[in-house]
Design an enzyme around this catalytic site. Structure first.
Site, mmCIF file in Angstrom:
data_model
loop_
_atom_site.group_PDB
_atom_site.id
_atom_site.type_symbol
_atom_site.label_atom_id
_atom_site.label_comp_id
_atom_site.label_asym_id
_atom_site.label_seq_id
_atom_site.Cartn_x
_atom_site.Cartn_y
_atom_site.Cartn_z
ATOM 1 N N TYR A 134 -4.541 -9.141 1.604
ATOM 2 C CA TYR A 134 -3.301 -9.238 0.841
ATOM 3 C C TYR A 134 -3.628 -9.653 -0.595
ATOM 4 O O TYR A 134 -4.273 -10.665 -0.830
ATOM 5 C CB TYR A 134 -2.393 -10.267 1.504
ATOM 6 C CG TYR A 134 -0.946 -10.288 1.056
ATOM 7 C CD1 TYR A 134 -0.483 -9.530 -0.003
ATOM 8 C CD2 TYR A 134 -0.013 -11.081 1.719
ATOM 9 C CE1 TYR A 134 0.849 -9.551 -0.400
ATOM 10 C CE2 TYR A 134 1.325 -11.122 1.333
ATOM 11 C CZ TYR A 134 1.743 -10.359 0.267
ATOM 12 O OH TYR A 134 3.064 -10.391 -0.125
ATOM 13 N N CYS A 135 -3.178 -8.858 -1.564
ATOM 14 C CA CYS A 135 -3.317 -9.163 -2.982
ATOM 15 C C CYS A 135 -4.788 -9.411 -3.320
ATOM 16 O O CYS A 135 -5.637 -8.584 -3.017
ATOM 17 C CB CYS A 135 -2.422 -10.342 -3.349
ATOM 18 S SG CYS A 135 -2.278 -10.620 -5.129
ATOM 19 N N VAL A 136 -5.121 -10.552 -3.938
ATOM 20 C CA VAL A 136 -6.513 -10.807 -4.318
ATOM 21 C C VAL A 136 -7.395 -10.936 -3.088
ATOM 22 O O VAL A 136 -8.603 -10.666 -3.144
ATOM 23 C CB VAL A 136 -6.600 -12.058 -5.216
ATOM 24 C CG1 VAL A 136 -6.207 -13.320 -4.472
ATOM 25 C CG2 VAL A 136 -8.005 -12.228 -5.779
#
Length: 602
Positions: free
Chosen positions: A337-339
């Site tokens: 998720y994301c970074v």
């Protein structure tokens, strides 16, 4: 009194001047407490006194815009004439309305602008005039930036961002005397709203250790492990970078392949486990996944030298080894998720380079960027000058305060995440509504200096991962060597990982990519349980060309993307085995989920 009174001006007159005078003294007293809360940490050397570097950067950038217009007198005169012409049109329109004539507004807010919903912004000539003058000025300022065509793209991007922040801050909706709703409330309550608001301001400055930490929700209504992050599980691994959670199964059989979730370390993992109704983790467990989730440490100076490589080795790779031992499965499905997804992509490229790509069978990326060409407004904060300033500050403590990142994210949507709460809390004097998502948003984490510096330089600044120039653990990474199936989810209104950016990243992978676009934004578009029947998602052909072209032939489906993902996962391998409980294969259970790391607050 309301706007329906015979004389609408009566609603802006004090009910009780004596009580108002008494409240003024309390406002002054609470204001003194707020000032003391601000000054005390600075006098003790516990808080920064500056911010001058950031201010200098803003002034320098806006000066470049000013220089463009001023170096050509005719161009400057044309710009000034356009502004004053707009002002005169608004003035003439207002005079006609005051004379009883019909007159359409010269400039109006967009339908999505929530600041001017009160009827008095349109019905009262004074407030309508102020509103239009503000909109005329802010639109003109934005046009100045757009028209400065001699500026490089990055400078223009920064200038546009700064102008919007200044414009949002100066909105008449943020001030008592120019906001009809605030003025009515202040007059009708004889200023008691400001007494409460100033008290909240002092509390929030004290909570921020000298900096204003705007409360977006009631923090006393939530507790990690009590009413958020409550899916049952155990901590089965721990080091000085993360804990690993294994969740208790709810089905008799489970998918043979375990599922490892790699959340961002910029926020805490429980965005995927807010409560039983919204929890993606709980839903995945109920679908028959053996779910493992990394819970990153909230670092301090001891983690200062923990790098991107440490997060890969001690986070993802160490978790894979623990999963192999406890489940006897040598390969897993993964979600980043994301970074956390960016780190997962780098790890996949690393494993491919060293010949161990079979440790992971599939990768799902949730609002993840691997190509940062179109990374959006966060790129405003990333250039050599600003990175050096940030590195200097991180070097003093060994980490970046979580509040700094939280502020940056909030500034991306300041009219949604900053100014409404300033008005509600400190001017209206109202406690914010309890909301688990905003509680999570405020529960920010620090970033280790080494890791954060590496991430900013190699991803946002150099785009090294997409360019095949990122080096990690002695290996040069090439995303095209990732041959496993990829499910790449973007969200349509994402301001952190724009859909266009995620789409472009699809072309970096060497294997099959399923690009899915969800409705809503970075959080709500992901945390969208099927039971809510909200939003929609789009699926389509192979993600090639431009996002706009892809959308022309995409199919829209109402509701959550979660069931679509489940079908995609099981299409890879739907073999099932007996459910696995935490603690199998002599795995030592360290503590109950959610664990201790996630409970550390800044």
């Amino acid at each position: 009194m309301t706007g329906e009174d015979t004389n609408p001006m009566l609603q802006y007159i004090l009910n009780n001047p004596e009580e108002f005078a008494k409240n003024l003294s309390e406002i002054a007293e609470n204001g003194g407490k707020a000032l003391a809360a601000y000054l005390e940490p600075r006098e003790k050397g516990e808080a920064a006194t500056g911010g001058t570097e950031e201010l200098n950067a803003v002034v320098k950038t806006l000066a470049e815009v000013g220089n463009y217009w001023m170096k050509d007198p005719s161009r400057a005169i044309e710009a000034q004439t356009k502004l004053w012409s707009g002002y005169m049109n608004i003035w003439n329109s207002t005079l006609k309305r005051m004379a009883g004539e019909d007159s359409e507004p010269i400039v109006a807010p967009s339908n999505a602008d929530k600041r001017f919903k009160d009827s008095q912004w349109d019905d009262n000539n004074f407030f309508d005039f102020i509103k239009q003058m503000y909109l005329q000025t802010s639109n003109w300022a934005e046009e100045l930036v757009e028209g400065a065509d001699e500026l490089d793209d990055h400078t223009r991007h920064k200038a546009g961002f700064y102008v919007k922040q200044i414009s949002n801050a100066m909105s008449p909706s943020n001030f008592i005397l120019t906001n009809p709703e605030l003025l009515r409330e202040t007059m009708s309550s004889n200023g008691s709203n400001l007494v409460k608001g100033m008290k909240l301001l002092a509390e929030d400055i004290k909570a921020g250790h000298g900096d204003l930490r705007i409360r977006q929700t009631d923090p006393d209504k939530f507790e990690v492990g009590v009413n958020v992050a409550v899916t049952p599980g155990k901590i089965v691994e721990q080091n000085d970078v993360c804990q690993l959670i294994q969740y208790t199964p709810t089905t008799e059989t489970v998918l043979k392949r375990p599922l490892l979730i790699v959340p961002p370390w910029i926020n805490k993992y429980y965005i995927l486990d807010l409560n039983q109704e919204k929890s993606f983790i709980r839903w995945a467990v109920d679908q028959g996944h053996t779910v493992f989730v990394i819970s990153w440490i909230n670092p301090d100076e001891k983690q200062a030298q923990k790098s991107f490589e440490h997060y890969m080795r001690d986070g993802i790779l160490n978790s894979l080894e623990r999963i192999r031992k406890t489940t006897q499965q040598s390969t897993v499905n993964t979600i980043g998720y994301c970074v956390g997804g960016t780190l997962l992509a780098a790890t996949l490229a690393y494993l491919a380079r060293i010949g161990e790509e079979d440790r992971i069978s599939s990768a799902t990326f949730l609002t993840t960027q691997v190509d940062f060409t179109h990374a959006g407004d966060l790129k405003v904060f990333v250039d050599e000058e600003q990175i050096e300033i940030l590195e200097h500050r991180m070097g003093q403590k060994g980490y970046l305060d979580g509040s700094k990142m939280a502020t940056a994210f909030n500034m991306l949507r300041s009219n949604d995440l900053i100014w409404p709460y300033v008005v509600n809390n400190y001017l209206r004097g109202k406690d914010p509504f309890p909301f688990d998502l905003l509680y999570w948003n405020a529960d920010s984490t620090r970033m280790p200096a080494a890791n954060h510096s590496y991430y900013l330089r190699n991803c946002y600044h150099k785009n090294a991962l997409a360019e095949g120039e990122m080096e990690l653990a002695g290996e040069k990474l090439d995303l095209s060597e990732i041959q496993i199936p990829v499910y790449n989810l973007a969200t349509k209104e994402d301001h952190i990982a724009p859909a266009k950016s995620v789409f472009k990243g699809c072309g970096c992978f060497g294997g099959p990519v399923e690009y899915v676009l969800s409705g809503s934004g970075h959080i709500a578009g992901v945390v969208n349980p099927p039971s809510k029947e909200k939003y929609q998602y789009w699926t389509g052909n192979k993600p090639e060309g431009s996002l706009d072209d892809w959308m022309q032939n995409a199919s829209e489906t109402a509701g959550s993307w979660w069931p679509h993902w489940q079908k995609w996962i099981t299409s890879q391998d739907d073999n099932r085995v007996k459910a696995r409980k935490p603690g199998a294969r002599r795995t030592k259970i360290l503590e109950d989920a959610p664990g201790s790391y996630v409970k550390v607050r800044i």
